[in-house]
Structure formats: structure tokens, C-alpha cells
Design an enzyme around this catalytic site. Structure first.
Site, mmCIF file in Angstrom:
data_model
loop_
_atom_site.group_PDB
_atom_site.id
_atom_site.type_symbol
_atom_site.label_atom_id
_atom_site.label_comp_id
_atom_site.label_asym_id
_atom_site.label_seq_id
_atom_site.Cartn_x
_atom_site.Cartn_y
_atom_site.Cartn_z
ATOM 1 N N TYR A 175 49.115 35.332 42.650
ATOM 2 C CA TYR A 175 50.499 35.730 42.946
ATOM 3 C C TYR A 175 50.657 36.169 44.394
ATOM 4 O O TYR A 175 51.780 36.288 44.893
ATOM 5 C CB TYR A 175 50.944 36.882 42.041
ATOM 6 C CG TYR A 175 50.972 36.581 40.568
ATOM 7 C CD1 TYR A 175 50.809 35.293 40.061
ATOM 8 C CD2 TYR A 175 51.176 37.619 39.645
ATOM 9 C CE1 TYR A 175 50.830 35.053 38.695
ATOM 10 C CE2 TYR A 175 51.211 37.370 38.287
ATOM 11 C CZ TYR A 175 51.032 36.103 37.804
ATOM 12 O OH TYR A 175 51.052 35.872 36.458
ATOM 13 N N HIS A 194 42.461 33.194 35.104
ATOM 14 C CA HIS A 194 43.868 32.780 35.055
ATOM 15 C C HIS A 194 44.074 31.452 34.335
ATOM 16 O O HIS A 194 45.104 31.247 33.672
ATOM 17 C CB HIS A 194 44.421 32.699 36.480
ATOM 18 C CG HIS A 194 45.888 32.915 36.563
ATOM 19 N ND1 HIS A 194 46.508 33.375 37.701
ATOM 20 C CD2 HIS A 194 46.879 32.740 35.669
ATOM 21 C CE1 HIS A 194 47.813 33.467 37.483
ATOM 22 N NE2 HIS A 194 48.057 33.079 36.259
#
Length: 275
Positions: A46, A104
Site C-alpha cells: 500500500y 499478501h
């Protein structure tokens, strides 16, 4: 964390920070903490961990009272890389450890062997850099191999796309059969739940929004939810969803709204389970 149900040691409602960059990440995390969220979800990918860390540090809330999740990007799974990337995330977040560290995605296109990167992940856990480990976007075959490779180290959660219009039952059932909780990302379908006539009808009965009913449904179904918003009022509205109680009939109705509307399906994704 008073008033918030815990699932596998994870607060059932958290604030997600995907697509929140720079100052927006800082501001929205501060707003979420002010409202009462005590579970914050971020990720290496992110590119906002330093802003999330600053917001937590500046909030004045004791670190022990905040459940913090971050994720290692699949691009960081190369031999000997995961430990250093995890430490970099901790430095950016200004913490000595996180409460939950996730992988992730599985390695994109299986570029890296799962035996290697899962072994590295185990080393990070054994070194005390995280209280819990979990995965994200893992399909059945990756879940089963991860369980084999991690041995007695439990997988706390699998974070996957779940919302009323895409309830993702194949992986949900597979994980639950193995004692793994599910964390629903994009629990509002990136806004598509707001257009659901079925949700809006139930929302009218409760004096709520369709988004609140979507979250209340997912929590009633036992999922952890991490809604995100850049709007201060909606951040607060989403948090209140934990206080809505749906009837069994309403829950049954929302189950029928599943239409398999998957939003995340790019070339970086594994082949999703369909049954």
C-alpha cells in the site's frame, strides 16, 4: 477492546487502508481511531505504512490497545528477503512487532517456491516480529500446503474478498474446516452494495444504510471485516455496524444475494476456487 468481538484473537471490525495514500492515510487512521476502531490494516504494497505508523503514534492511544496488521508483498518473497522486508515494515510503522503479519498473495505465477517463502515466513514468526501469522488471497491448494509447511504454527486468518454479492463460499468452507478465520476485504464491494435493492430494503427496516447492513451481515456470519473509507462520516457509520442485530430471516435473505461478483481478479492473482 471493549464492545468488539474477537475472532482467533483478532478484533472483528477493523479499518482498512488500501488506496489511502500519504496524508489521507494519516488522516483517516486518526479519524478511525477517534471513532473507536482499534484494529488497523495496512500492507507493504500500500506504500502508506509510515503514515499509518505516524497516525498511531500521534493518537495517544497505548500501542497495546491497537491491533496492527501488515502484509508482505509477493514481490518480496525471494530467497532471504522476507525477514528484511518485515523489519522494514516495522521500522516504518514505528513498532517492535505487529499483531498480525500476512503474506499478501501466493507468489505471482509461482515464481518463488512456497517451500522457501513459507520457511522464511516461519522464521519471522519464530523471531517474534509478529504475534500471529496469516495469509491473504490463498486458495485451497496454497492453504493446504501452507498448513503442512508451517507445522504447529497456526494460520490465524485468510484475508480474501468477501461481500454480500460475492460470498466466496468455496474458500470460506475450506478454511473454516481447518480452523482458519476469514477476514473480508472489500466488504462493501467497493460501493456496489449500496445499489442492492435487497440490502436497501433491510436497511430501511433498521434505519441503517445498505453498507451498515452489509457489514452487520458479514459479522453475523462470523467474518472479520476491514471496511475502508476516505469520508469521516462513513468511517463512523461503518463502525456502528457492529451494533446492528439482524434477524435469522434477514441473514437468510442476504445469503441469497450472492451473485459471484468478484472485483479482484488480475494477472497477479492465483486461479480462484470455484467449487
Amino acid at each position: 477492546m471493549a464492545g468488539i468481538r474477537m475472532i482467533n484473537g483478532i478484533p472483528q471490525i477493523g479499518f482498512g487502508t488500501w488506496n489511502r495514500d500519504g496524508q489521507v492515510a494519516y488522516d483517516t487512521v486518526r479519524q478511525a481511531l477517534d471513532v473507536g476502531y482499534r484494529h488497523i490494516d495496512t500492507a507493504e504494497g500500500y506504500k502508506n505504512e509510515e503514515f499509518v505508523g505516524a497516525a498511531i503514534a500521534d493518537s495517544g492511544i497505548d500501542r497495546a490497545d491497537i491491533f496492527l496488521t501488515t502484509k508482505v508483498s509477493p514481490e518480496s518473497f525471494g530467497p532471504g528477503q522476507i525477514m528484511s522486508h518485515a523489519r522494514t515494515s516495522l521500522d516504518k510503522l514505528r513498532v517492535e512487532h505487529v499483531d498480525l503479519l500476512l503474506l499478501h498473495y501466493p507468489s505471482i505465477g509461482d515464481e518463488y517456491e512456497i517451500e522457501d517463502y513459507m520457511g522464511q515466513f516461519a522464521e519471522v514468526f519464530d523471531a517474534g516480529l509478529t504475534e500471529r501469522i496469516g495469509v491473504s488471497n490463498f486458495t485451497k491448494r496454497y492453504i493446504d500446503r501452507a498448513l503442512e509447511l508451517l507445522g504447529d504454527r497456526p494460520i490465524a486468518t485468510n484475508q480474501v474478498e468477501i461481500h454480500p454479492l460475492m460470498q466466496n463460499r468455496p474458500i470460506v468452507e475450506h478454511c473454516r474446516d481447518r480452523g482458519i478465520s476469514l477476514t473480508a476485504y472489500s466488504p462493501l464491494g467497493r460501493g456496489c452494495v449500496n445499489d442492492s435493492a435487497g440490502l436497501k430494503e433491510i436497511a430501511a427496516e433498521h434505519g441503517a444504510t445498505a453498507a451498515q447492513i452489509a457489514l452487520a451481515f458479514l459479522m453475523a456470519e462470523g467474518f472479520i471485516v476491514i471496511p475502508s473509507s476516505g469520508n469521516q462520516a462513513r468511517i463512523a457509520e461503518n463502525f456502528v455496524a457492529k451494533d446492528f442485530a439482524l434477524t435469522e430471516a434477514e441473514i437468510a435473505t442476504i445469503r441469497t444475494l450472492d451473485e459471484g461478483r468478484r472485483l479482484v481478479d488480475g494477472p497477479w492473482c492465483p486461479a480462484w476456487d470455484t467449487n
